[in-house]
Scaffold this motif. Sequence first.
Motif, mmCIF file in Angstrom:
data_model
loop_
_atom_site.group_PDB
_atom_site.id
_atom_site.type_symbol
_atom_site.label_atom_id
_atom_site.label_comp_id
_atom_site.label_asym_id
_atom_site.label_seq_id
_atom_site.Cartn_x
_atom_site.Cartn_y
_atom_site.Cartn_z
ATOM 1 N N GLU A 209 -15.920 -32.229 68.589
ATOM 2 C CA GLU A 209 -15.995 -30.958 67.237
ATOM 3 C C GLU A 209 -16.246 -29.775 67.178
ATOM 4 O O GLU A 209 -17.308 -29.354 68.752
ATOM 5 C CB GLU A 209 -16.866 -31.940 66.128
ATOM 6 C CG GLU A 209 -15.837 -33.143 66.093
ATOM 7 C CD GLU A 209 -16.343 -33.446 64.458
ATOM 8 O OE1 GLU A 209 -17.363 -32.848 63.728
ATOM 9 O OE2 GLU A 209 -15.777 -34.552 64.277
ATOM 10 N N ASP B 202 -14.049 -35.022 53.363
ATOM 11 C CA ASP B 202 -14.508 -34.977 54.722
ATOM 12 C C ASP B 202 -16.060 -34.508 54.147
ATOM 13 O O ASP B 202 -16.196 -33.540 53.733
ATOM 14 C CB ASP B 202 -14.196 -33.825 55.556
ATOM 15 C CG ASP B 202 -14.902 -33.577 57.391
ATOM 16 O OD1 ASP B 202 -16.306 -34.535 57.388
ATOM 17 O OD2 ASP B 202 -14.373 -32.729 58.238
ATOM 18 N N PHE C 299 -17.780 -31.519 56.135
ATOM 19 C CA PHE C 299 -17.173 -29.685 56.529
ATOM 20 C C PHE C 299 -18.425 -29.220 56.013
ATOM 21 O O PHE C 299 -19.592 -29.713 55.933
ATOM 22 C CB PHE C 299 -16.619 -29.998 54.802
ATOM 23 C CG PHE C 299 -15.125 -28.847 55.314
ATOM 24 C CD1 PHE C 299 -14.750 -28.665 55.557
ATOM 25 C CD2 PHE C 299 -15.693 -27.599 54.076
ATOM 26 C CE1 PHE C 299 -13.293 -27.832 55.708
ATOM 27 C CE2 PHE C 299 -15.087 -26.505 54.283
ATOM 28 C CZ PHE C 299 -13.723 -26.424 55.284
ATOM 29 N N LYS D 225 -16.288 -25.901 60.432
ATOM 30 C CA LYS D 225 -15.433 -26.720 60.724
ATOM 31 C C LYS D 225 -14.288 -25.397 59.641
ATOM 32 O O LYS D 225 -12.675 -25.824 59.681
ATOM 33 C CB LYS D 225 -14.998 -27.684 60.033
ATOM 34 C CG LYS D 225 -15.582 -28.953 60.403
ATOM 35 C CD LYS D 225 -16.420 -30.854 60.541
ATOM 36 C CE LYS D 225 -16.483 -31.811 61.064
ATOM 37 N NZ LYS D 225 -16.640 -33.257 60.343
#
Length: 162
Positions: free
Chosen positions: A5, A33, A36, A40
């Motif tokens: 990520e 999500d 978030f 992201k």
Amino acid sequence: LLQEEPPEPFCETNFRSWLQSLPRTGAVVVGHDEHFSYSKLAAASVILQRGGHDCAFIGTNPDVGNRDVAGYLVPEAGSLLAAIEAASGRKATVVGKPQPDVILRLMEAQGLAPEDVLMVGDRLDTDIQFGANAGVKTCLVLTGVDTESDVTSLPPAAARPD
């Protein structure tokens, strides 16, 4: 799926380094999500811009919010889609509700006719529209986002629960 990520918290130097290590990305898929973040959002935006139209932008549903136990709206996938659309300049293709493809395939696979199916949901704009788009009966439960007054204030052309 990304192997790693984007770095948290956002730091432009770390983000650029992470971004340069990414292989070509064929799609960005956005759904619910609860983690978030700005990192992201930046990653999705840059990946979509870098990939151009060869990189698909897919949303699971356009629901902008759901009600929490106290009755407040909290963000759902549609809010995240809107943020990424604004940041990237791209428009997502929604493949879930209210698009009828999924329910039509399920009905076909199960040998069901539209008159044998009832779509139950708590949202007029996705759940009830989803059923209407598939030609099935619909039922709005009043335990979620929309209320009875929302139904009575619908414009004449809007999908209404049966």
